[in-house]
Design a protein around this motif. Structure first.
Motif, PDB file in Angstrom:
ATOM      1  N   GLN A  38       0.741  -1.318  -0.090  1.00  0.00           N
ATOM      2  CA  GLN A  38      -0.113  -0.078  -0.111  1.00  0.00           C
ATOM      3  C   GLN A  38       0.803   1.102  -0.088  1.00  0.00           C
ATOM      4  OE1 GLN A  38      -2.667  -0.538   3.318  1.00  0.00           O
ATOM      5  NE2 GLN A  38      -3.996  -1.915   2.304  1.00  0.00           N
ATOM      6  N   LYS A  39       1.780   1.385   0.738  1.00  0.00           N
ATOM      7  CA  LYS A  39       3.020   2.409   0.951  1.00  0.00           C
ATOM      8  C   LYS A  39       3.535   2.629  -0.351  1.00  0.00           C
ATOM      9  CE  LYS A  39       4.032   2.108   5.861  1.00  0.00           C
ATOM     10  NZ  LYS A  39       5.046   1.999   6.781  1.00  0.00           N
ATOM     11  N   ILE A  40       3.984   1.486  -1.055  1.00  0.00           N
ATOM     12  CA  ILE A  40       4.632   1.526  -2.469  1.00  0.00           C
ATOM     13  C   ILE A  40       3.643   2.229  -3.298  1.00  0.00           C
ATOM     14  CG2 ILE A  40       5.298   0.148  -4.372  1.00  0.00           C
ATOM     15  CD1 ILE A  40       6.629  -1.677  -2.520  1.00  0.00           C
ATOM     16  N   GLY A  41       2.308   1.948  -3.461  1.00  0.00           N
ATOM     17  CA  GLY A  41       1.316   2.430  -4.382  1.00  0.00           C
ATOM     18  C   GLY A  41       0.937   3.743  -4.093  1.00  0.00           C
ATOM     19  N   LEU A  42       1.016   4.222  -2.585  1.00  0.00           N
ATOM     20  CA  LEU A  42       1.142   5.741  -2.577  1.00  0.00           C
ATOM     21  C   LEU A  42       2.127   6.352  -3.061  1.00  0.00           C
ATOM     22  CD1 LEU A  42      -0.596   5.527   1.118  1.00  0.00           C
ATOM     23  CD2 LEU A  42      -1.600   6.204  -0.862  1.00  0.00           C
ATOM     24  N   GLU A  43       3.303   5.924  -2.921  1.00  0.00           N
ATOM     25  CA  GLU A  43       4.496   6.468  -3.360  1.00  0.00           C
ATOM     26  C   GLU A  43       4.512   6.755  -4.996  1.00  0.00           C
ATOM     27  OE1 GLU A  43       6.897   7.836  -1.995  1.00  0.00           O
ATOM     28  OE2 GLU A  43       6.179   7.548   0.034  1.00  0.00           O
ATOM     29  N   ALA A  45       1.848   6.714  -6.877  1.00  0.00           N
ATOM     30  CA  ALA A  45       0.909   7.839  -7.127  1.00  0.00           C
ATOM     31  C   ALA A  45       1.154   9.292  -6.879  1.00  0.00           C
ATOM     32  CB  ALA A  45      -0.410   7.714  -6.211  1.00  0.00           C
ATOM     33  N   ASN A  46       2.183   9.427  -5.658  1.00  0.00           N
ATOM     34  CA  ASN A  46       2.630  10.686  -5.505  1.00  0.00           C
ATOM     35  C   ASN A  46       3.599  11.051  -6.910  1.00  0.00           C
ATOM     36  OD1 ASN A  46       1.145  11.404  -3.242  1.00  0.00           O
ATOM     37  ND2 ASN A  46       2.847  10.413  -1.943  1.00  0.00           N
ATOM     38  N   ILE A  47       4.297   9.986  -6.954  1.00  0.00           N
ATOM     39  CA  ILE A  47       5.587  10.115  -8.260  1.00  0.00           C
ATOM     40  C   ILE A  47       4.805  10.567  -9.517  1.00  0.00           C
ATOM     41  CG2 ILE A  47       7.006   9.044  -9.742  1.00  0.00           C
ATOM     42  CD1 ILE A  47       8.040   7.547  -7.276  1.00  0.00           C
ATOM     43  N   GLN A  48       3.391   9.968  -9.592  1.00  0.00           N
ATOM     44  CA  GLN A  48       2.827  10.412 -10.955  1.00  0.00           C
ATOM     45  C   GLN A  48       2.179  11.675 -10.839  1.00  0.00           C
ATOM     46  OE1 GLN A  48       2.462   8.150 -13.685  1.00  0.00           O
ATOM     47  NE2 GLN A  48       1.497   9.936 -14.674  1.00  0.00           N
ATOM     48  N   ASN A  49       1.866  12.183  -9.703  1.00  0.00           N
ATOM     49  CA  ASN A  49       1.421  13.340  -9.439  1.00  0.00           C
ATOM     50  C   ASN A  49       2.409  14.570  -9.784  1.00  0.00           C
ATOM     51  OD1 ASN A  49      -1.142  12.553  -9.081  1.00  0.00           O
ATOM     52  ND2 ASN A  49      -0.854  12.339  -6.687  1.00  0.00           N
ATOM     53  N   ASN A  50       3.681  14.187  -9.201  1.00  0.00           N
ATOM     54  CA  ASN A  50       4.740  14.979  -9.621  1.00  0.00           C
ATOM     55  C   ASN A  50       5.212  14.982 -10.837  1.00  0.00           C
ATOM     56  OD1 ASN A  50       4.892  15.753  -6.787  1.00  0.00           O
ATOM     57  ND2 ASN A  50       6.404  13.988  -6.413  1.00  0.00           N
TER      58      ASN A  50
END
Length: 251
Positions: A38-43, A45-50
């Motif tokens: 789940q943490k990897i998925g959030l990271e 998603a953040n990378i994609q937003n950036n």
């Protein structure tokens, strides 16, 4: 046709991919690893937003860069035009024809005391309004057909306009003089000028070849006639013919 070795490699790659999928699926079912995934998925998603933000900023900067390049080209072009104008200032600049004023300085209003109308006086002959031939603009000169210009330059034509204006001023200065103040020679000139007038020239300023000879240093030759053609083409003068005389009327 693919060889047996190529087919074998493709099958091995697919088998390896399937094994990885089953392995990942087994990891996803492992409760101890769920939080990490789940943490990897959030990271991710953040990378994609950036990445999306960076991409939008890059597109904005590209647009601004294009605008700056267009502005630079425009400034450079204007600078070149201004430099060209600075180096090619014509010797003769266009001028406005002075308008005659009929106002009398004595008729000015005094603050709080409007001038009362004066009793009617004997009519005084108004001064003759003398027109001038306006200089050619460079744009007009550039649009004159080449066969008409020949080797004549812009400055040469405007120098001739100066001479013609001198002749017109001298002629109408005589026409504006009181008859009583004229000498015999001037009176003869006055009478000649009056005889040259026609219905078509009434109220207009014009000159003839004799005026050019009397009041200027110009030679009435083929070159001068060529300049007259240019002035007609540019709507500075028009011809009125009659009684074996060509009158050049100022427009």
């Amino acid at each position: 046709m693919a060889s047996l070795e190529d087919v074998s490699l493709q099958l091995n790659d697919k088998i390896a991919s399937i094994k990885r999928l089953f392995h990942l699926k087994s990891i996803g079912n492992d409760p101890s690893l769920t939080t990490i995934l789940q943490k990897i998925g959030l990271e991710l998603a953040n990378i994609q937003n950036n990445l999306d933000t960076f991409q939008a900023r890059i597109q904005l900067q590209q647009t601004e860069m294009k605008s700056l390049k267009d502005l630079k080209n425009s400034v450079q072009k204007n600078s070149e035009v201004a430099h060209h104008l600075l180096e090619n200032i014509p010797a003769h600049l266009p001028r406005k024809t002075a308008q005659s004023s009929t106002a009398d300085p004595k008729d000015e209003k005094v603050a709080g005391n409007p001038v009362q109308p004066e009793p009617a006086k004997k009519s005084v002959k108004s001064k003759y309004f003398v027109r001038e031939i306006e200089y050619l603009l460079m744009e007009e000169f550039n649009h004159v057909p080449g066969y008409m210009k020949g080797r004549m330059t812009y400055d040469q034509i405007n120098a001739v306009i100066d001479e013609l204006n001198t002749a017109v001023k001298a002629k109408y200065k005589i026409l504006n003089q009181p008859l009583k103040s004229m000498s015999n020679i001037t009176r003869n000139q006055y009478n000649t000028f009056k005889e040259q007038e026609t219905k078509e020239t009434k109220g207009q300023c014009f000159f003839v070849e004799a005026d050019i000879k009397d009041f200027t240093r110009l030679k009435v030759d083929k070159k001068l006639n060529g300049i007259f053609n240019i002035l007609r083409h540019c709507h500075r003068i028009r011809e009125v013919r009659g009684n074996h005389l060509v009158r050049y009327v100022l427009l």
